[in-house]
Design a protein around this motif. Sequence first.
Motif, PDB file in Angstrom:
ATOM      1  N   ASN A   2      24.404  75.168  13.466  1.00  0.00           N
ATOM      2  CA  ASN A   2      25.501  76.146  13.945  1.00  0.00           C
ATOM      3  C   ASN A   2      26.849  75.704  13.671  1.00  0.00           C
ATOM      4  OD1 ASN A   2      23.242  77.576  15.534  1.00  0.00           O
ATOM      5  ND2 ASN A   2      23.455  75.342  16.885  1.00  0.00           N
ATOM      6  N   ARG A   3      26.942  75.880  12.294  1.00  0.00           N
ATOM      7  CA  ARG A   3      28.057  75.542  11.696  1.00  0.00           C
ATOM      8  C   ARG A   3      29.235  76.709  11.205  1.00  0.00           C
ATOM      9  NH1 ARG A   3      29.580  70.938   7.788  1.00  0.00           N
ATOM     10  NH2 ARG A   3      29.997  72.194   5.955  1.00  0.00           N
ATOM     11  N   ILE A   4      30.479  76.525  11.348  1.00  0.00           N
ATOM     12  CA  ILE A   4      31.483  77.498  11.656  1.00  0.00           C
ATOM     13  C   ILE A   4      32.442  77.149  10.404  1.00  0.00           C
ATOM     14  CG2 ILE A   4      33.304  78.895  12.555  1.00  0.00           C
ATOM     15  CD1 ILE A   4      31.678  78.031  15.210  1.00  0.00           C
ATOM     16  N   PHE A   5      32.657  78.431   9.520  1.00  0.00           N
ATOM     17  CA  PHE A   5      33.839  77.984   8.431  1.00  0.00           C
ATOM     18  C   PHE A   5      35.175  78.447   8.940  1.00  0.00           C
ATOM     19  CE2 PHE A   5      36.500  79.843   5.333  1.00  0.00           C
ATOM     20  CZ  PHE A   5      36.847  79.076   4.608  1.00  0.00           C
ATOM     21  N   VAL A   6      36.325  77.562   9.205  1.00  0.00           N
ATOM     22  CA  VAL A   6      37.416  78.053   9.640  1.00  0.00           C
ATOM     23  C   VAL A   6      38.461  77.921   8.410  1.00  0.00           C
ATOM     24  CG1 VAL A   6      39.129  77.674  11.370  1.00  0.00           C
ATOM     25  CG2 VAL A   6      36.689  76.932  11.869  1.00  0.00           C
ATOM     26  N   GLN A  19      39.144  70.552  16.922  1.00  0.00           N
ATOM     27  CA  GLN A  19      38.182  70.655  17.858  1.00  0.00           C
ATOM     28  C   GLN A  19      38.727  71.206  19.364  1.00  0.00           C
ATOM     29  OE1 GLN A  19      36.364  66.764  18.792  1.00  0.00           O
ATOM     30  NE2 GLN A  19      35.610  67.417  20.745  1.00  0.00           N
ATOM     31  N   GLN A  20      39.849  70.929  19.721  1.00  0.00           N
ATOM     32  CA  GLN A  20      40.467  71.567  20.813  1.00  0.00           C
ATOM     33  C   GLN A  20      40.317  73.187  20.847  1.00  0.00           C
ATOM     34  OE1 GLN A  20      44.065  69.480  20.987  1.00  0.00           O
ATOM     35  NE2 GLN A  20      43.458  67.514  22.111  1.00  0.00           N
ATOM     36  N   MET A  21      40.557  73.689  19.530  1.00  0.00           N
ATOM     37  CA  MET A  21      40.831  75.031  19.195  1.00  0.00           C
ATOM     38  C   MET A  21      39.183  75.652  19.597  1.00  0.00           C
ATOM     39  SD  MET A  21      42.446  75.957  15.911  1.00  0.00           S
ATOM     40  CE  MET A  21      43.431  75.068  15.100  1.00  0.00           C
ATOM     41  N   PHE A  22      38.184  74.889  19.659  1.00  0.00           N
ATOM     42  CA  PHE A  22      36.849  75.443  19.811  1.00  0.00           C
ATOM     43  C   PHE A  22      36.080  74.942  21.067  1.00  0.00           C
ATOM     44  CE2 PHE A  22      37.653  76.623  15.626  1.00  0.00           C
ATOM     45  CZ  PHE A  22      37.032  77.850  15.294  1.00  0.00           C
ATOM     46  N   ASN A  23      36.734  73.938  21.731  1.00  0.00           N
ATOM     47  CA  ASN A  23      36.088  73.342  22.853  1.00  0.00           C
ATOM     48  C   ASN A  23      35.808  74.512  24.032  1.00  0.00           C
ATOM     49  OD1 ASN A  23      35.864  70.606  22.295  1.00  0.00           O
ATOM     50  ND2 ASN A  23      37.761  70.296  23.040  1.00  0.00           N
ATOM     51  N   GLU A  24      36.745  75.565  23.948  1.00  0.00           N
ATOM     52  CA  GLU A  24      36.463  76.533  25.141  1.00  0.00           C
ATOM     53  C   GLU A  24      35.294  77.339  25.186  1.00  0.00           C
ATOM     54  OE1 GLU A  24      39.131  80.131  25.185  1.00  0.00           O
ATOM     55  OE2 GLU A  24      40.127  78.719  23.872  1.00  0.00           O
ATOM     56  N   GLY A  65      40.620  86.039  13.149  1.00  0.00           N
ATOM     57  CA  GLY A  65      41.720  86.747  13.156  1.00  0.00           C
ATOM     58  C   GLY A  65      42.718  86.385  14.197  1.00  0.00           C
ATOM     59  N   LYS A  66      42.545  85.195  14.754  1.00  0.00           N
ATOM     60  CA  LYS A  66      43.535  84.887  15.624  1.00  0.00           C
ATOM     61  C   LYS A  66      44.681  84.103  14.858  1.00  0.00           C
ATOM     62  CE  LYS A  66      43.978  81.947  19.966  1.00  0.00           C
ATOM     63  NZ  LYS A  66      43.303  81.406  20.987  1.00  0.00           N
ATOM     64  N   GLN A  67      45.855  84.328  15.615  1.00  0.00           N
ATOM     65  CA  GLN A  67      46.882  83.728  14.919  1.00  0.00           C
ATOM     66  C   GLN A  67      47.523  82.145  15.503  1.00  0.00           C
ATOM     67  OE1 GLN A  67      49.512  85.411  12.974  1.00  0.00           O
ATOM     68  NE2 GLN A  67      47.967  86.901  12.528  1.00  0.00           N
ATOM     69  N   GLY A  70      51.402  81.447  13.166  1.00  0.00           N
ATOM     70  CA  GLY A  70      51.749  82.431  12.046  1.00  0.00           C
ATOM     71  C   GLY A  70      50.735  82.715  11.138  1.00  0.00           C
ATOM     72  N   ARG A  71      49.713  81.975  11.208  1.00  0.00           N
ATOM     73  CA  ARG A  71      48.479  82.273  10.250  1.00  0.00           C
ATOM     74  C   ARG A  71      47.340  82.726  10.929  1.00  0.00           C
ATOM     75  NH1 ARG A  71      49.369  78.505   5.452  1.00  0.00           N
ATOM     76  NH2 ARG A  71      47.212  79.052   4.989  1.00  0.00           N
ATOM     77  N   SER A  72      46.742  83.916  10.126  1.00  0.00           N
ATOM     78  CA  SER A  72      45.595  84.540  10.931  1.00  0.00           C
ATOM     79  C   SER A  72      44.533  83.828  10.287  1.00  0.00           C
ATOM     80  CB  SER A  72      45.489  86.131  10.245  1.00  0.00           C
ATOM     81  OG  SER A  72      44.597  86.564  10.861  1.00  0.00           O
ATOM     82  N   LEU A  73      43.476  83.174  11.367  1.00  0.00           N
ATOM     83  CA  LEU A  73      42.400  82.435  10.867  1.00  0.00           C
ATOM     84  C   LEU A  73      41.337  83.448  10.293  1.00  0.00           C
ATOM     85  CD1 LEU A  73      41.806  80.204  13.988  1.00  0.00           C
ATOM     86  CD2 LEU A  73      43.188  79.683  11.890  1.00  0.00           C
ATOM     87  N   THR A  74      40.631  82.843   9.461  1.00  0.00           N
ATOM     88  CA  THR A  74      39.334  83.395   8.826  1.00  0.00           C
ATOM     89  C   THR A  74      38.180  82.645   9.407  1.00  0.00           C
ATOM     90  OG1 THR A  74      40.314  84.033   6.766  1.00  0.00           O
ATOM     91  CG2 THR A  74      37.940  83.666   6.929  1.00  0.00           C
ATOM     92  N   VAL A  75      37.407  83.133  10.153  1.00  0.00           N
ATOM     93  CA  VAL A  75      36.245  82.400  10.823  1.00  0.00           C
ATOM     94  C   VAL A  75      35.065  82.966  10.711  1.00  0.00           C
ATOM     95  CG1 VAL A  75      35.596  81.331  13.214  1.00  0.00           C
ATOM     96  CG2 VAL A  75      37.932  81.467  12.662  1.00  0.00           C
ATOM     97  N   ASN A  76      33.956  82.636  10.241  1.00  0.00           N
ATOM     98  CA  ASN A  76      32.694  82.995  10.023  1.00  0.00           C
ATOM     99  C   ASN A  76      31.666  82.015   9.842  1.00  0.00           C
ATOM    100  OD1 ASN A  76      32.930  82.241   7.247  1.00  0.00           O
ATOM    101  ND2 ASN A  76      34.066  83.892   7.251  1.00  0.00           N
ATOM    102  N   GLU A  77      30.299  82.369   9.968  1.00  0.00           N
ATOM    103  CA  GLU A  77      29.259  81.383   9.893  1.00  0.00           C
ATOM    104  C   GLU A  77      29.314  80.478   8.477  1.00  0.00           C
ATOM    105  OE1 GLU A  77      24.300  81.112  10.629  1.00  0.00           O
ATOM    106  OE2 GLU A  77      25.606  82.787  11.187  1.00  0.00           O
TER     107      GLU A  77
END
Length: 82
Positions: A2-6, A19-24, A65-67, A70-77
Amino acid sequence: MNRIFVGNLPWSTDDMALQQMFNEFGSVLEARIVRDRDTGRSRGFGFVSMSTPDEMKAAISAMSGKQIDGRSLTVNEAASRF
């Protein structure tokens, strides 16, 4: 797995901050920023491994898409390495 590209991460992001960004969203098994071999500086992207497919999907949905700084993240599998 279950790997995510950020992508499009702020240059100052380190493994712990990633890690802290995704812990929740569940149990983060690994969070790693990809670094330049020669300089050791961040290349602006990384990978996060979650413990279940549901956690991975929730994280992608919430973080895409989260900011951040000031940068909009690209997040996908993440694509398979094979």
